[in-house]
Design an enzyme around this catalytic site. Structure first.
Site, PDB file in Angstrom:
ATOM      1  CB  CYS A 181      13.186 -14.360 -34.276  1.00  0.00           C
ATOM      2  SG  CYS A 181      12.357 -14.673 -32.453  1.00  0.00           S
TER       3      CYS A 181
ATOM      4  CG  ASN B  29       4.181 -20.254 -36.313  1.00  0.00           C
ATOM      5  OD1 ASN B  29       4.115 -21.393 -36.215  1.00  0.00           O
ATOM      6  ND2 ASN B  29       4.113 -19.126 -37.326  1.00  0.00           N
TER       7      ASN B  29
ATOM      8  CB  CYS C 228      13.525 -17.795 -30.048  1.00  0.00           C
ATOM      9  SG  CYS C 228      11.281 -17.839 -30.464  1.00  0.00           S
TER      10      CYS C 228
ATOM     11  CD  GLU D 281       1.406 -16.245 -37.719  1.00  0.00           C
ATOM     12  OE1 GLU D 281       0.143 -15.946 -38.791  1.00  0.00           O
ATOM     13  OE2 GLU D 281       2.347 -16.192 -38.369  1.00  0.00           O
TER      14      GLU D 281
ATOM     15  CB  CYS E 116       8.744 -18.099 -32.016  1.00  0.00           C
ATOM     16  SG  CYS E 116       8.654 -16.009 -32.862  1.00  0.00           S
TER      17      CYS E 116
ATOM     18  CD  GLU F  31      11.785 -20.301 -32.669  1.00  0.00           C
ATOM     19  OE1 GLU F  31      10.652 -20.210 -33.547  1.00  0.00           O
ATOM     20  OE2 GLU F  31      12.825 -19.835 -33.656  1.00  0.00           O
TER      21      GLU F  31
HETATM   22  N1  THU Z   1       8.069 -17.186 -36.189  1.00  0.00           N
HETATM   23  C1  THU Z   1       9.138 -18.246 -35.516  1.00  0.00           C
HETATM   24  O1  THU Z   1       8.063 -19.038 -34.995  1.00  0.00           O
HETATM   25  N2  THU Z   1      10.219 -18.109 -35.196  1.00  0.00           N
HETATM   26  C2  THU Z   1      10.902 -17.735 -34.960  1.00  0.00           C
HETATM   27  O2  THU Z   1      11.798 -17.761 -34.456  1.00  0.00           O
HETATM   28  C3  THU Z   1      10.579 -16.870 -36.016  1.00  0.00           C
HETATM   29  C4  THU Z   1       9.199 -15.985 -36.242  1.00  0.00           C
HETATM   30  C5  THU Z   1       6.916 -17.061 -36.624  1.00  0.00           C
HETATM   31  C6  THU Z   1       6.570 -16.068 -36.027  1.00  0.00           C
HETATM   32  C7  THU Z   1       5.036 -15.445 -36.957  1.00  0.00           C
HETATM   33  O3  THU Z   1       3.976 -16.442 -36.280  1.00  0.00           O
HETATM   34  C8  THU Z   1       5.664 -16.152 -38.024  1.00  0.00           C
HETATM   35  O4  THU Z   1       7.281 -16.602 -37.916  1.00  0.00           O
HETATM   36  C9  THU Z   1       6.526 -14.483 -38.879  1.00  0.00           C
HETATM   37  O5  THU Z   1       6.827 -14.178 -38.427  1.00  0.00           O
END
Ligand code: THU
Length: 132
Positions: A89, A45, A92, A47, A56, A58
């Site tokens: 999520c 991920n 994804c 940010e 994310c 994935e």
């Molecule tokens: N996140 C992912 O990388 N994958 C997911 O399927 C859910 C959330 C990350 C996004 C963000 O950087 C952190 O988790 C918190 O939401």
């Protein structure tokens, strides 16, 4: 037949999670997928100070796959920090669905304990999905 074991994919996801850029949530996610021809792609991920721009792990693995000219996911692993089991999520799930069949295995585990991984199919995670 997939070339990699679930544990090999999960280990790759753990290594990639170490590169996550997650200064806001502190939640480091790594994902690794295998394609139909046996290649492995991974992502973490990333940010942003403008939170909604976050991508994310994935989806970054999938986008790396597409950039390399591949399109068929045969298995995918996802790990994250702490005790949280990182079920993907909704966004994804839909993006995985674009490039995988409903029987595609999805492995999820805490990064610190990949031996406890859970296996489910994409179809279980996203039943009655939207797909052309
Ligand atoms: N996140 C992912 O990388 N994958 C997911 O399927 C859910 C959330 C990350 C996004 C963000 O950087 C952190 O988790 C918190 O939401």
């Amino acid at each position: 037949m997939p070339a990699k074991t679930p544990t090999e994919l999960l280990r790759c996801a753990v290594e990639t999670a170490k590169n996550a850029y997650a200064p806001y949530s502190k939640f480091h996610v790594g994902s690794a997928l295998e394609t139909a021809d046996g290649h492995v792609f991974s992502g973490c991920n990333v940010e942003n100070a403008s939170y909604g721009l976050t991508i994310c792990g994935e989806r970054n693995a999938i986008f790396a796959m597409i950039a390399a000219g591949q399109k068929q996911i045969v298995q995918i692993a996802i790990v994250a920090d702490g005790d949280v089991v990182p079920y993907p999520c909704g966004a994804c799930r839909q993006v995985i669905n674009e490039f995988a069949d409903p029987d595609c295995p999805v492995y999820v585990a805490p990064a610190q304990n990949i031996d406890s991984y859970e296996t489910m199919t994409l179809g279980e995670l996203l039943p009655k999905s939207f797909k052309f």
